[in-house]
Design a protein around this motif. Structure first.
Motif, PDB file in Angstrom:
ATOM      1  N   LYS A   1      -4.081  -7.748  -4.748  1.00 32.52           N
ATOM      2  CA  LYS A   1      -5.552  -7.840  -4.736  1.00 32.52           C
ATOM      3  C   LYS A   1      -5.994  -9.256  -4.374  1.00 32.52           C
ATOM      4  O   LYS A   1      -6.897  -9.448  -3.560  1.00 32.52           O
ATOM      5  CB  LYS A   1      -6.119  -7.455  -6.102  1.00 32.52           C
ATOM      6  N   LYS A   2      -5.343 -10.254  -4.958  1.00 28.46           N
ATOM      7  CA  LYS A   2      -5.679 -11.648  -4.626  1.00 28.46           C
ATOM      8  C   LYS A   2      -5.390 -11.942  -3.156  1.00 28.46           C
ATOM      9  O   LYS A   2      -6.160 -12.642  -2.497  1.00 28.46           O
ATOM     10  CB  LYS A   2      -4.902 -12.601  -5.525  1.00 28.46           C
ATOM     11  N   GLU A   3      -4.276 -11.400  -2.656  1.00 31.28           N
ATOM     12  CA  GLU A   3      -3.949 -11.598  -1.243  1.00 31.28           C
ATOM     13  C   GLU A   3      -4.999 -10.953  -0.342  1.00 31.28           C
ATOM     14  O   GLU A   3      -5.383 -11.522   0.682  1.00 31.28           O
ATOM     15  CB  GLU A   3      -2.564 -11.022  -0.940  1.00 31.28           C
ATOM     16  N   ILE A   4      -5.467  -9.771  -0.728  1.00 30.30           N
ATOM     17  CA  ILE A   4      -6.503  -9.091   0.059  1.00 30.30           C
ATOM     18  C   ILE A   4      -7.789  -9.903   0.058  1.00 30.30           C
ATOM     19  O   ILE A   4      -8.401 -10.129   1.106  1.00 30.30           O
ATOM     20  CB  ILE A   4      -6.745  -7.663  -0.476  1.00 30.30           C
ATOM     21  N   LEU A   5      -8.206 -10.364  -1.107  1.00 31.04           N
ATOM     22  CA  LEU A   5      -9.437 -11.164  -1.203  1.00 31.04           C
ATOM     23  C   LEU A   5      -9.301 -12.464  -0.418  1.00 31.04           C
ATOM     24  O   LEU A   5     -10.241 -12.880   0.270  1.00 31.04           O
ATOM     25  CB  LEU A   5      -9.778 -11.438  -2.668  1.00 31.04           C
ATOM     26  N   ASN A   6      -8.127 -13.088  -0.487  1.00 28.40           N
ATOM     27  CA  ASN A   6      -7.896 -14.315   0.292  1.00 28.40           C
ATOM     28  C   ASN A   6      -7.913 -14.028   1.791  1.00 28.40           C
ATOM     29  O   ASN A   6      -8.409 -14.842   2.575  1.00 28.40           O
ATOM     30  CB  ASN A   6      -6.568 -14.965  -0.110  1.00 28.40           C
TER      31      ASN A   6
ATOM     32  N   GLU B   1       1.990  -6.707  -9.713  1.00 24.87           N
ATOM     33  CA  GLU B   1       2.126  -6.620  -8.257  1.00 24.87           C
ATOM     34  C   GLU B   1       0.786  -6.263  -7.608  1.00 24.87           C
ATOM     35  O   GLU B   1       0.423  -6.810  -6.572  1.00 24.87           O
ATOM     36  CB  GLU B   1       3.181  -5.574  -7.865  1.00 24.87           C
ATOM     37  N   LYS B   2       0.063  -5.328  -8.231  1.00 27.44           N
ATOM     38  CA  LYS B   2      -1.235  -4.935  -7.682  1.00 27.44           C
ATOM     39  C   LYS B   2      -2.236  -6.086  -7.789  1.00 27.44           C
ATOM     40  O   LYS B   2      -3.028  -6.305  -6.881  1.00 27.44           O
ATOM     41  CB  LYS B   2      -1.778  -3.697  -8.389  1.00 27.44           C
ATOM     42  N   GLU B   3      -2.195  -6.800  -8.900  1.00 32.51           N
ATOM     43  CA  GLU B   3      -3.109  -7.931  -9.057  1.00 32.51           C
ATOM     44  C   GLU B   3      -2.811  -9.015  -8.020  1.00 32.51           C
ATOM     45  O   GLU B   3      -3.727  -9.625  -7.474  1.00 32.51           O
ATOM     46  CB  GLU B   3      -3.034  -8.495 -10.482  1.00 32.51           C
TER      47      GLU B   3
ATOM     48  N   VAL C   1      -5.221  -0.423  -4.565  1.00 39.29           N
ATOM     49  CA  VAL C   1      -5.273  -1.758  -5.162  1.00 39.29           C
ATOM     50  C   VAL C   1      -6.709  -2.196  -5.442  1.00 39.29           C
ATOM     51  O   VAL C   1      -6.995  -2.814  -6.466  1.00 39.29           O
ATOM     52  CB  VAL C   1      -4.565  -2.777  -4.241  1.00 39.29           C
ATOM     53  N   MET C   2      -7.613  -1.832  -4.555  1.00 39.70           N
ATOM     54  CA  MET C   2      -8.990  -2.307  -4.671  1.00 39.70           C
ATOM     55  C   MET C   2      -9.926  -1.270  -5.299  1.00 39.70           C
ATOM     56  O   MET C   2     -11.147  -1.396  -5.200  1.00 39.70           O
ATOM     57  CB  MET C   2      -9.510  -2.701  -3.286  1.00 39.70           C
ATOM     58  N   ALA C   3      -9.386  -0.281  -5.968  1.00 36.72           N
ATOM     59  CA  ALA C   3     -10.188   0.816  -6.531  1.00 36.72           C
ATOM     60  C   ALA C   3     -11.278   0.335  -7.474  1.00 36.72           C
ATOM     61  O   ALA C   3     -12.362   0.913  -7.536  1.00 36.72           O
ATOM     62  CB  ALA C   3      -9.276   1.816  -7.240  1.00 36.72           C
ATOM     63  N   ASP C   4     -11.025  -0.748  -8.199  1.00 37.51           N
ATOM     64  CA  ASP C   4     -12.010  -1.231  -9.172  1.00 37.51           C
ATOM     65  C   ASP C   4     -12.897  -2.356  -8.619  1.00 37.51           C
ATOM     66  O   ASP C   4     -13.608  -3.019  -9.369  1.00 37.51           O
ATOM     67  CB  ASP C   4     -11.313  -1.688 -10.450  1.00 37.51           C
TER      68      ASP C   4
END
Length: 136
Positions: free
Chosen positions: A18-23, A13-15, A64-67
């Motif tokens: 993360k993709k949704e945030i980057l998009n 779910e986090k991955e 979600v974006m910690a890394d």
């Protein structure tokens, strides 16, 4: 196992988020370039724009974006990716405005930041594009 590490464990779910945030960052920067004028500086998207678009909190974003790189670094990378494409059609000073670099020194700051990221000035990049053969 330490509770701190369990909290930040990567889940599907986090991955996906993360993709949704980057998009979303990419889409907002893309809109910035599409809607910008070559005579007025563009307004760069802010973290709040992304949070509102995805309807998530700042804490969720941080979790979600910690890394990942910071929002501002991710935004900058997207801006320069779009800048490279824009340089194929527009002058450097026009692209600097499209990228949101404002004021008298905007084109200079844009050129310095572009060179720092790609190790080539936008002018040299533009010349290399014009010299390379057309690829289909």
């Amino acid at each position: 196992m330490n509770a701190f590490f369990v909290q930040f464990k990567a889940t599907p779910e986090k991955e996906l988020l993360k993709k949704e945030i980057l998009n979303a960052i990419d889409a907002h920067v893309g809109k910035m370039f599409l809607n910008s004028s070559i005579t007025l500086p563009a307004q760069k998207p802010e973290l709040s724009d992304i949070l509102d678009t995805l309807n998530i909190s700042k804490n969720t974003y941080k979790d979600v974006m910690a890394d990942c790189n910071s929002f501002y670094q991710l935004r900058r990378e997207a801006i320069f990716c779009y800048s490279r494409e824009a340089l194929k059609q527009y002058k450097v000073n026009q692209v600097s405005l499209m990228a949101g670099y404002k004021g008298l020194h905007g084109p200079r700051y844009f050129s310095e930041a572009f060179k720092k990221m790609y190790r080539i000035t936008p002018s040299h990049f533009k010349r290399e594009i014009n010299l390379s053969p057309i690829q289909c």
